[in-house]
Design an enzyme around this catalytic site. Structure first.
Site, mmCIF file in Angstrom:
data_model
loop_
_atom_site.group_PDB
_atom_site.id
_atom_site.type_symbol
_atom_site.label_atom_id
_atom_site.label_comp_id
_atom_site.label_asym_id
_atom_site.label_seq_id
_atom_site.Cartn_x
_atom_site.Cartn_y
_atom_site.Cartn_z
ATOM 1 N N SER A 109 0.871 -1.236 0.083
ATOM 2 C CA SER A 109 -0.089 -0.015 -0.073
ATOM 3 C C SER A 109 1.000 1.292 0.118
ATOM 4 O O SER A 109 0.360 2.165 -0.289
ATOM 5 C CB SER A 109 -0.884 -0.039 1.194
ATOM 6 O OG SER A 109 -0.209 -0.058 2.522
ATOM 7 N N ASP A 329 -3.406 5.356 12.478
ATOM 8 C CA ASP A 329 -2.287 4.845 11.349
ATOM 9 C C ASP A 329 -1.154 5.682 11.439
ATOM 10 O O ASP A 329 -1.177 6.821 11.156
ATOM 11 C CB ASP A 329 -3.064 5.018 9.921
ATOM 12 C CG ASP A 329 -2.457 4.635 8.741
ATOM 13 O OD1 ASP A 329 -1.123 4.470 8.712
ATOM 14 O OD2 ASP A 329 -3.111 4.411 7.548
ATOM 15 N N HIS A 332 0.986 4.711 6.866
ATOM 16 C CA HIS A 332 0.798 5.463 5.618
ATOM 17 C C HIS A 332 0.900 6.953 5.748
ATOM 18 O O HIS A 332 1.225 7.309 6.883
ATOM 19 C CB HIS A 332 -0.713 5.030 5.188
ATOM 20 C CG HIS A 332 -1.002 3.686 4.806
ATOM 21 N ND1 HIS A 332 -1.628 2.808 5.955
ATOM 22 C CD2 HIS A 332 -0.532 3.032 3.741
ATOM 23 C CE1 HIS A 332 -1.760 1.630 5.150
ATOM 24 N NE2 HIS A 332 -0.858 1.755 4.211
#
Ligand SMILES: *[C@@H]1O[C@H](CO)[C@@H](O)[C@H](O)[C@H]1NC(C)=O
Ligand SMILES: *[C@@H]1O[C@H](CO)[C@@H](O)[C@H](O)[C@H]1NC(C)=O
Ligand SMILES: *[C@@H]1O[C@H](CO)[C@@H](O)[C@H](O)[C@H]1NC(C)=O
Ligand SMILES: *[C@@H]1O[C@H](CO)[C@@H](O)[C@H](O)[C@H]1NC(C)=O
Ligand SMILES: *[C@@H]1O[C@H](CO)[C@@H](O)[C@H](O)[C@H]1NC(C)=O
Ligand SMILES: *[C@@H]1O[C@H](CO)[C@@H](O)[C@H](O)[C@H]1NC(C)=O
Length: 352
Positions: A109, A329, A332
């Site tokens: 990702s 998170d 990311h």
């Protein structure tokens, strides 16, 4: 040759590999050698490079402002290499210079994160450009038809294969079957690490195959190294590096552990400024040494797209709890944000 000589030899070679192509075109300042990856973040009012609310379809975990992030200083940092300047991203120039070419991001990702940033950067430069989307996950091809430029993502968490067999899902450390799809690109940007340390129900495999042996589990750093070595020999035997420029993206750092910036008990969630100092002052994650080690053994020219240390400084660059379901998170990166800098570096590497 003595140990020291060899060490200096490697350092000189690394500088050569890192610098020859990208650096000659960049104006050197301070009289030093230009290493794009050595430097610090500076506050710059003219950033960010685009308004993320005008960029459609940012993946929900990356669209931080939309999901409630209110501090905005993290958008205002520019990467300043110590001995040269990194050119600002120029979307028109990118598309014109890359006319008729294809770039593929192959990886987890984090690759999608960078692809998304690149398309937001291009969109802000040429908002009217037509983009044709073909294919579905794991292969998506976005073509800027007026320029014949394709940006392709192959989402693959480990680069090597996972195959379903009678016993279950087997992660095959010595097998790369997708190579033929990767081969015809003009630029390849690889990345993998995030998934190698997963355990329990979070991991998408039941067994690991290494050579002829099938095991239930093994040292993951060792597994990572074996898979990278498989990738490296794929490059050496299969890739025409006269046609295809091969980049491997350095490990993208995470920021779950505040002790790394002297605030034990915290995560990235409340961070609003980068760490002070320069890349030379931060430690690198263990996996990055494995990667460096394997890349040094590839005979064909591959470039370590060394974003690790500069991103390590950006504890403020992650979504934190500004995500759709408010899970934290620190993996990311917000868009706009740090990946825009990765793309400025990419531009310096692939656009003359
Ligand atoms: C990547 O960049 C960092 C920061 O400049 C440096 O410490 C590290 O040695 C680099 N890795 C390689 C292989 O050059
Ligand atoms: C991506 O799409 C363009 C436009 O249809 C096509 O020319 C190109 O071959 C495609 N690339 C891949 C790898 O499928
Ligand atoms: C891998 O995961 C374990 C358990 O979650 C953790 O303790 C360890 O620090 C991780 N290792 C790396 C290299 O990230
Ligand atoms: C790549 O280019 C070099 C120098 O022009 C040439 O010697 C070499 O044979 C080429 N390799 C391939 C695989 O075409
Ligand atoms: C953490 O503290 C140490 C010792 O005081 C210092 O050398 C280091 O620069 C600090 N790190 C950060 C990220 O502030
Ligand atoms: C962030 O700071 C706020 C206010 O200081 C606090 O209530 C919140 O728990 C912190 N969030 C995290 C994830 O540490």
């Amino acid at each position: 040759m003595g140990y020291e000589m060899r060490v200096y030899g490697w350092i000189a070679m690394t500088i050569l590999v890192i610098c020859v192509s990208p650096c000659l075109s960049l104006e050197e300042t301070n009289g030093g050698i230009c290493n794009l990856y050595e430097g610090s973040w500076v506050y710059d009012e003219s950033y960010p490079l685009y308004d993320s609310s005008k960029c459609p379809n940012i993946r929900t975990e990356l669209d931080c402002l939309k999901y409630g992030r209110v501090d905005k200083q993290y958008l205002k940092y520019r990467w300043q290499p110590s001995n040269c300047n990194l050119p600002r991203f120029d979307g028109k120039r990118f598309l014109t210079n890359f006319k008729g070419k294809q770039i593929m991001f192959v990886g987890d990702s984090i690759s999608r994160n960078q692809r998304q940033s690149l398309m937001c950067l291009l969109r802000s430069a040429v908002p009217e450009a037509k983009v044709i989307k073909q294919g579905m996950d794991p292969f998506i091809n976005y073509t800027y038809s007026d320029y014949g430029v394709s940006i392709i993502v192959h989402h693959t968490t480990y680069l090597v294969d996972i195959e379903v067999e009678k016993i279950g899902r087997v992660l095959k450390l010595n097998s790369i079957k997708n190579g033929n799809i990767w081969k015809n690109m003009d630029v390849l940007v690889f990345n993998t690490w995030l998934w190698w340390n997963r355990s329990g129900a979070d991991k998408p495999w039941d067994y690991i195959q290494i050579g002829d042996k099938i095991v239930k589990d093994m040292d993951r750093m060792e597994a990572f190294k074996t898979a990278l070595t498989t990738w490296a020999s794929w490059v050496d035997t299969e890739v025409d590096t006269n046609k295809t420029k091969v980049l491997f993206q350095g490990i993208s750092p995470t920021h779950f552990n505040g002790a790394e910036w002297n605030e034990s008990g915290t995560t990235c969630a409340n961070e609003t400024t980068p760490m002070k100092g320069s890349t030379s002052s931060v430690g690198l994650p263990p996996a990055s040494y494995v990667l460096q080690d394997v890349l040094q053994k590839v005979t064909k020219p591959v470039h370590l797209f060394n974003i690790t240390a500069l991103s390590e400084l950006r504890k403020d660059g992650h979504p934190g709890d500004h995500t759709i379901n408010h899970h934290i998170d620190c993996v990311h990166w917000c868009i706009a944000g740090v990946p825009d800098t990765w793309n400025e570096l990419l531009q310096a590497l692939i656009i003359n």
